[in-house]
Design an enzyme around this catalytic site. Structure first.
Site, short mmCIF file in Angstrom:
data_model
loop_
_atom_site.label_atom_id
_atom_site.label_comp_id
_atom_site.label_asym_id
_atom_site.label_seq_id
_atom_site.Cartn_x
_atom_site.Cartn_y
_atom_site.Cartn_z
N CYS A 243 0.83 -1.21 0.00
CA CYS A 243 0.00 0.00 0.00
C CYS A 243 0.86 1.26 0.00
O CYS A 243 1.58 1.52 0.97
CB CYS A 243 -0.91 -0.05 1.24
SG CYS A 243 -1.73 1.50 1.64
N CYS B 44 0.16 3.77 2.79
CA CYS B 44 0.64 3.22 4.07
C CYS B 44 2.12 3.54 4.25
O CYS B 44 2.56 3.89 5.35
CB CYS B 44 0.45 1.70 4.11
SG CYS B 44 -1.27 1.16 4.04
#
Length: 156
Positions: free
Chosen positions: A77, A80
């Protein structure tokens, strides 16, 4: 991330002065603790703690005397990875006032399912054993700190 272990009673951390491993009991994470060997003060970790077992998550959230900020994330991600350095800043600046943990939802998918995590990154704040706030998306450290403070003052 630092070499921090969790067991049934607390966090196991190394003393920065002598290297001796000490247990910081979950119930007294915000209190004054000294190394069992050299007597230097110990504080709650100033780094995000990567959790690898659901039982560790459950014990920490249920017993911690400090608010626990949970970062639900995954290695693939992009956002993230963008929020990770911001969480590092939060963990460093707020050491002894909150605990920051990272839950890889690919590795601990049962937690993602239990807490109905539908997008990542998702941040959640737990206080007194229950979730008190949740937010999705990346944000700067100062906003995360303000959000946690607001959530814990309003709900605790």
């Amino acid at each position: 991330m630092a070499d921090i272990e969790l067991d049934d009673k607390g966090l196991i951390v190394a003393c920065s002065a002598c290297g001796k491993r000490n247990r910081l009991a979950y119930e007294t994470l915000g209190g004054a603790v000294r190394c069992g060997q050299c007597k230097q003060p110990l504080t709650a970790p100033g780094v995000p703690i990567e959790l690898h077992q659901t039982a560790d998550f459950d014990r920490l959230v249920a017993k911690s005397s400090l608010p626990v900020v949970v970062d639900y994330w995954a290695p693939w991600c992009g956002p993230c990875r963008m929020v990770a350095p911001e969480l590092q800043k939060v963990a460093t600046r707020q050491a002894g006032r909150m605990i920051v943990v990272k839950v890889n939802t690919d590795e601990l998918s049962d937690l993602g399912q239990r807490f109905n995590i539908r997008s990542i990154p998702t941040l959640a704040v737990f206080a007194n054993g229950r979730e008190v706030a949740r937010s999705s998306g990346a944000r700067p450290a100062t906003e995360i700190e303000a959000w946690v403070q607001q959530a814990t003052q309003a709900k605790v």
